[in-house]
Design a protein around this motif. Structure first.
Motif, PDB file in Angstrom:
ATOM      1  N   ARG A  98       0.813  -1.220   0.000  1.00  0.00           N
ATOM      2  CA  ARG A  98       0.000   0.000   0.000  1.00  0.00           C
ATOM      3  C   ARG A  98       0.847   1.270   0.000  1.00  0.00           C
ATOM      4  NH1 ARG A  98      -5.078  -1.572  -1.486  1.00  0.00           N
ATOM      5  NH2 ARG A  98      -5.854  -3.256  -0.165  1.00  0.00           N
ATOM      6  N   HIS A  99       2.005   1.188   0.619  1.00  0.00           N
ATOM      7  CA  HIS A  99       2.858   2.369   0.761  1.00  0.00           C
ATOM      8  C   HIS A  99       4.255   2.042   0.259  1.00  0.00           C
ATOM      9  CE1 HIS A  99      -0.384   3.980   3.206  1.00  0.00           C
ATOM     10  NE2 HIS A  99      -0.334   2.884   3.969  1.00  0.00           N
ATOM     11  N   MET A 149       9.082  -9.737  -0.886  1.00  0.00           N
ATOM     12  CA  MET A 149       9.735  -9.550  -2.175  1.00  0.00           C
ATOM     13  C   MET A 149       8.717  -9.468  -3.309  1.00  0.00           C
ATOM     14  SD  MET A 149      12.480 -12.018  -4.135  1.00  0.00           S
ATOM     15  CE  MET A 149      11.190 -13.177  -4.656  1.00  0.00           C
ATOM     16  N   TRP A 150       7.760 -10.383  -3.321  1.00  0.00           N
ATOM     17  CA  TRP A 150       6.741 -10.383  -4.370  1.00  0.00           C
ATOM     18  C   TRP A 150       5.882  -9.126  -4.316  1.00  0.00           C
ATOM     19  CZ3 TRP A 150       6.429 -13.073  -8.656  1.00  0.00           C
ATOM     20  CH2 TRP A 150       6.997 -14.347  -8.733  1.00  0.00           C
ATOM     21  N   ARG A 151       5.543  -8.649  -3.117  1.00  0.00           N
ATOM     22  CA  ARG A 151       4.758  -7.409  -3.019  1.00  0.00           C
ATOM     23  C   ARG A 151       5.494  -6.253  -3.672  1.00  0.00           C
ATOM     24  NH1 ARG A 151       2.042  -5.307   2.197  1.00  0.00           N
ATOM     25  NH2 ARG A 151       4.217  -5.048   2.808  1.00  0.00           N
ATOM     26  N   ALA A 152       6.802  -6.166  -3.442  1.00  0.00           N
ATOM     27  CA  ALA A 152       7.586  -5.088  -4.038  1.00  0.00           C
ATOM     28  C   ALA A 152       7.670  -5.243  -5.548  1.00  0.00           C
ATOM     29  CB  ALA A 152       8.988  -5.071  -3.417  1.00  0.00           C
ATOM     30  N   ILE A 153       7.854  -6.479  -6.022  1.00  0.00           N
ATOM     31  CA  ILE A 153       7.949  -6.723  -7.461  1.00  0.00           C
ATOM     32  C   ILE A 153       6.646  -6.364  -8.166  1.00  0.00           C
ATOM     33  CG2 ILE A 153       8.089  -8.577  -9.189  1.00  0.00           C
ATOM     34  CD1 ILE A 153      10.171  -9.918  -7.370  1.00  0.00           C
ATOM     35  N   PRO A 156       2.491  -1.494  -8.330  1.00  0.00           N
ATOM     36  CA  PRO A 156       2.286  -0.745  -9.578  1.00  0.00           C
ATOM     37  C   PRO A 156       3.289   0.383  -9.777  1.00  0.00           C
ATOM     38  CG  PRO A 156       0.203  -1.087  -8.423  1.00  0.00           C
ATOM     39  CD  PRO A 156       1.294  -1.525  -7.490  1.00  0.00           C
ATOM     40  N   SER A 157       3.820   0.922  -8.695  1.00  0.00           N
ATOM     41  CA  SER A 157       4.744   2.042  -8.804  1.00  0.00           C
ATOM     42  C   SER A 157       6.152   1.619  -9.212  1.00  0.00           C
ATOM     43  CB  SER A 157       4.816   2.796  -7.470  1.00  0.00           C
ATOM     44  OG  SER A 157       5.255   1.923  -6.434  1.00  0.00           O
TER      45      SER A 157
END
Length: 241
Positions: A98-99, A149-153, A156-157
């Motif tokens: 989210r952030h 790691m997957w959340r960062a990959i 959308p940003s």
């Protein structure tokens, strides 16, 4: 000869009792039920991904795969690969970033790689199966680092280039670890030393199968996501032509 006792999944399964070896641990079942209730209340960003993650965790932790992973290192590696390359990205879609992440993507990739290699080194691997707390430390550290790691990959940003580099790096380090396991000439995971024969495998053959699973099939989710990200990045430019 009976197989070893694994602290969480119990005695090594043999072919004659595999399909009776469902895990009925009330803690795991309650945790998955609570996650399902959370999903049912519409609390996730992607319900389909969330339900997919729950179904996959039922297969990993509740089905006879748990008992089979007490017998075979290859089944344990399948369990781990489903956790980090299946459950983790599904949870990342269901509960996305989210952030702005305080940790750079490179750090998340490196931390996940270190954790993956650590738990597949013979000593820590054996220790991780010796007690229930150690077992869950193994599971949660691999899943947690993979999820972050997957959340960062998938954020959308994040530009496509760093995301593809992170996926390629992960494929590379997993492939290297798999190759090391494949080409080991002696049994490394002694906790499975006596239980592979019931499945018609030698300990070295079991290791080789495990390494191949990590080396080839496990890369497919990362490759698939990479191709999807690359294709998605091309679509706006195509529409602008």
């Amino acid at each position: 000869m009976p197989g070893p006792m694994i602290a969480y999944c119990g005695p090594a399964a043999v072919p004659s009792d595999l399909w009776a070896r469902w895990n009925t641990d009330p803690v795991v079942i309650t945790a998955l039920a609570m996650l399902a209730l959370y999903m049912a209340r519409g609390r996730s960003a992607n319900a389909r991904a969330g339900w997919g993650a729950i179904a996959l965790m039922l297969f990993i932790f509740v089905s006879p795969l748990c008992a089979l992973s007490s017998a075979l290192f290859s089944a344990r590696v399948l369990h781990h690969m489903l956790l980090v390359a299946g459950v983790a990205p599904l949870l990342a879609r269901a509960f996305p970033q989210r952030h702005t992440n305080p940790l750079p993507l490179a750090v998340l990739v490196a931390v996940h790689a270190v954790i993956l290699w650590l738990w597949h080194a013979p000593g820590p691997y054996t220790w991780g199966l010796a007690s229930v707390p150690a077992y869950w430390l193994m599971q949660l550290s691999m899943l947690g680092s993979a999820w972050l790691m997957w959340r960062a990959i998938l954020a959308p940003s994040l530009p496509t280039g760093p995301a593809l580099l992170a996926l390629a790096t992960t494929i590379g380090q997993m492939g290297l670890l798999g190759a090391i396991i494949v080409f080991a000439r002696q049994p490394l995971y002694l906790v499975h030393l006596t239980s592979t024969a019931a499945w018609g495998l030698s300990p070295v053959a079991d290791q080789q199968l495990a390494g191949l699973l990590m080396w080839v099939p496990a890369m497919l989710p990362y490759l698939g996501v990479g191709l999807w990200l690359a294709w998605s990045s091309l679509r706006p430019s195509e529409s602008a032509l």
